[in-house]
Scaffold this motif. Sequence first.
Motif, short mmCIF file in Angstrom:
data_model
loop_
_atom_site.label_atom_id
_atom_site.label_comp_id
_atom_site.label_asym_id
_atom_site.label_seq_id
_atom_site.Cartn_x
_atom_site.Cartn_y
_atom_site.Cartn_z
N GLU A 89 -29.37 -32.96 -9.59
CA GLU A 89 -31.06 -32.54 -8.38
C GLU A 89 -29.85 -31.85 -7.93
OE1 GLU A 89 -31.87 -36.98 -7.39
OE2 GLU A 89 -33.19 -36.28 -9.75
N ARG A 90 -28.60 -31.89 -6.63
CA ARG A 90 -28.69 -31.21 -5.58
C ARG A 90 -28.29 -29.89 -5.61
NH1 ARG A 90 -23.05 -29.47 -5.14
NH2 ARG A 90 -22.68 -31.36 -6.91
N LEU A 91 -27.34 -29.47 -7.41
CA LEU A 91 -27.35 -27.73 -7.88
C LEU A 91 -28.77 -27.53 -7.49
CD1 LEU A 91 -24.50 -28.87 -10.75
CD2 LEU A 91 -24.35 -27.42 -7.89
N LEU A 92 -29.75 -28.43 -8.58
CA LEU A 92 -31.20 -27.23 -8.47
C LEU A 92 -32.04 -27.24 -7.30
CD1 LEU A 92 -32.79 -29.07 -11.88
CD2 LEU A 92 -31.88 -27.22 -11.16
N ASN A 93 -31.41 -28.34 -6.26
CA ASN A 93 -32.17 -27.94 -4.95
C ASN A 93 -31.56 -26.41 -4.54
OD1 ASN A 93 -33.58 -30.53 -5.22
ND2 ASN A 93 -32.26 -31.42 -4.18
N ARG A 94 -30.37 -26.16 -4.52
CA ARG A 94 -29.87 -25.25 -4.12
C ARG A 94 -29.94 -24.42 -4.72
NH1 ARG A 94 -23.47 -23.15 -4.83
NH2 ARG A 94 -23.84 -21.06 -3.31
N GLY A 95 -30.18 -24.59 -5.86
CA GLY A 95 -30.86 -22.78 -6.83
C GLY A 95 -32.18 -22.60 -6.68
N GLU A 164 -29.48 -24.16 -12.91
CA GLU A 164 -28.71 -24.77 -13.37
C GLU A 164 -27.21 -25.63 -12.98
OE1 GLU A 164 -29.50 -25.00 -17.27
OE2 GLU A 164 -31.72 -25.45 -17.11
N ARG A 165 -26.35 -24.23 -12.51
CA ARG A 165 -25.61 -24.42 -12.29
C ARG A 165 -24.74 -23.88 -10.73
NH1 ARG A 165 -26.04 -23.03 -17.17
NH2 ARG A 165 -24.63 -24.03 -18.69
N GLY A 166 -26.33 -24.21 -9.57
CA GLY A 166 -25.54 -24.11 -8.45
C GLY A 166 -25.99 -22.80 -7.71
N LYS A 167 -26.22 -21.86 -8.87
CA LYS A 167 -26.20 -20.12 -8.01
C LYS A 167 -27.65 -20.54 -7.24
CE LYS A 167 -22.51 -18.72 -9.39
NZ LYS A 167 -21.32 -18.45 -7.85
N SER A 168 -27.86 -19.42 -6.68
CA SER A 168 -29.12 -18.90 -5.78
C SER A 168 -30.12 -17.98 -6.54
CB SER A 168 -29.30 -19.41 -4.10
OG SER A 168 -28.36 -18.44 -4.44
N VAL A 169 -31.30 -17.84 -6.95
CA VAL A 169 -31.44 -17.27 -6.97
C VAL A 169 -33.25 -16.97 -6.94
CG1 VAL A 169 -32.56 -16.32 -9.54
CG2 VAL A 169 -30.57 -17.19 -9.52
N MET A 170 -33.25 -15.85 -6.21
CA MET A 170 -35.23 -15.90 -6.04
C MET A 170 -35.48 -14.43 -7.26
SD MET A 170 -36.54 -14.52 -2.48
CE MET A 170 -35.58 -13.00 -1.94
N ALA A 171 -37.03 -14.88 -7.86
CA ALA A 171 -37.11 -13.95 -8.68
C ALA A 171 -38.71 -13.15 -7.76
CB ALA A 171 -37.52 -14.49 -9.74
N LEU A 172 -39.11 -12.04 -8.01
CA LEU A 172 -39.96 -11.50 -7.51
C LEU A 172 -40.99 -11.20 -8.66
CD1 LEU A 172 -38.45 -10.18 -3.84
CD2 LEU A 172 -40.06 -12.81 -5.12
N ASN A 173 -42.18 -11.21 -9.09
CA ASN A 173 -43.01 -10.33 -9.42
C ASN A 173 -43.43 -9.47 -8.66
OD1 ASN A 173 -46.16 -9.01 -10.18
ND2 ASN A 173 -45.40 -10.10 -12.11
N LEU A 174 -43.05 -8.09 -8.25
CA LEU A 174 -43.26 -6.67 -7.37
C LEU A 174 -44.12 -7.14 -7.09
CD1 LEU A 174 -42.08 -5.22 -5.83
CD2 LEU A 174 -42.10 -2.96 -7.66
N GLY A 175 -45.48 -6.78 -8.00
CA GLY A 175 -47.15 -6.94 -8.05
C GLY A 175 -47.54 -8.07 -6.94
N LEU A 176 -47.09 -9.10 -7.38
CA LEU A 176 -47.68 -10.46 -6.57
C LEU A 176 -46.80 -10.15 -5.21
CD1 LEU A 176 -47.68 -13.31 -9.24
CD2 LEU A 176 -49.44 -12.12 -8.45
N TYR A 177 -45.27 -9.78 -4.88
CA TYR A 177 -45.03 -10.11 -3.65
C TYR A 177 -45.72 -9.12 -2.60
CZ TYR A 177 -41.50 -7.77 -0.43
OH TYR A 177 -40.42 -7.61 0.94
N LEU A 178 -45.79 -7.78 -3.59
CA LEU A 178 -46.95 -6.43 -3.21
C LEU A 178 -48.29 -7.24 -2.19
CD1 LEU A 178 -45.61 -2.98 -4.27
CD2 LEU A 178 -45.31 -4.10 -2.17
N SER A 179 -49.09 -7.27 -2.87
CA SER A 179 -49.46 -8.11 -2.58
C SER A 179 -50.27 -8.97 -1.41
CB SER A 179 -50.61 -9.38 -3.75
OG SER A 179 -51.32 -8.09 -4.50
N ARG A 180 -49.08 -10.24 -1.60
CA ARG A 180 -48.74 -10.98 -0.62
C ARG A 180 -48.32 -10.34 0.76
NH1 ARG A 180 -46.00 -16.39 -1.94
NH2 ARG A 180 -45.77 -16.48 0.56
#
Length: 289
Positions: A89-95, A164-180
């Motif tokens: 949970e700690r690792l997932l919260n970081r990720g 799952e191994r504690g790395k931080s990941v940001m995933a963007l759908n480019l179209g959704l990002y631009l719309s927002r």
Amino acid sequence: MEIITWENIKDLSSGNKNLNLDFSGDKTPEYDYSRRCSECGSPYIINRMLPEEMIKILGDKIKYIPSCKCHETFYERKIKDLSLKSDRERLLNRGYKYRHFSAIDSKFLNSTFEKADFTENLSICKRYAQAFMIKDVRVGLILYGNSGTGKTFDSACIGNYLMERGKSVMALNLGLYLSRLKLEWSTMEVEVLKKAAECDLLIIDDFGAEKISDWVLEKVFLLIDTRYKSEKPIIISTNLEYIKDKDCDISKLFGKRIKDRINEMCYGLCYRGKSRRKAADDKFKELII
């Protein structure tokens, strides 16, 4: 300070008197067959680890104890499971701390290497994810090719493996990002770009699916350039044609500045073949079979 051991337990009720107890003894073990271990069925045995005076005080519940070690194993396993759960949970919260800005949904989270039918490209993606955990990775990937050939799934597998191994990941759908961005411009853009520079891995999905305008080119360049300057890896998935050393759809649509940065940041993986996405008819047939 007096140290109280099993071989020399101080009788608190009789001042300085010490009780010397022989726990090994030659006494025949006394069992209580009415009580048995729920794991292995062994009967309980009389508790010779405590003086009778203490048993009288604490009651019959401790007079007999398990003759096996199942309970010790059970609680050790329980503690270990709780510890592993807490660590996970700690690792997932970081990720997942970038999920507010991410296109990470249930479909993304359910995409894992364990659930995959391996292809050559997916094998490369898994080796990339494994290397990410042990090396200083600066190069990313651009997954390009036909729609429905597994690009988004493969990038999600990498993202989940790392989170799952504690790395931080940001995933963007480019179209959704631009719309927002059009709705929540300024403050949101500053915050997203800050996170895009900080996270261990940035994933941009559906690159080039949106209608191109000067405003789009400006925002896409700013996003790519922010990541480029951070010298951290990026994964891009796109249905557009990508050729590193020649003009292609990406250079034609997004221009030389963006294409040059992608060339420098990413290794290209080509996805060909028919779409692997199942139509609703196929899913329904599988459901009722």
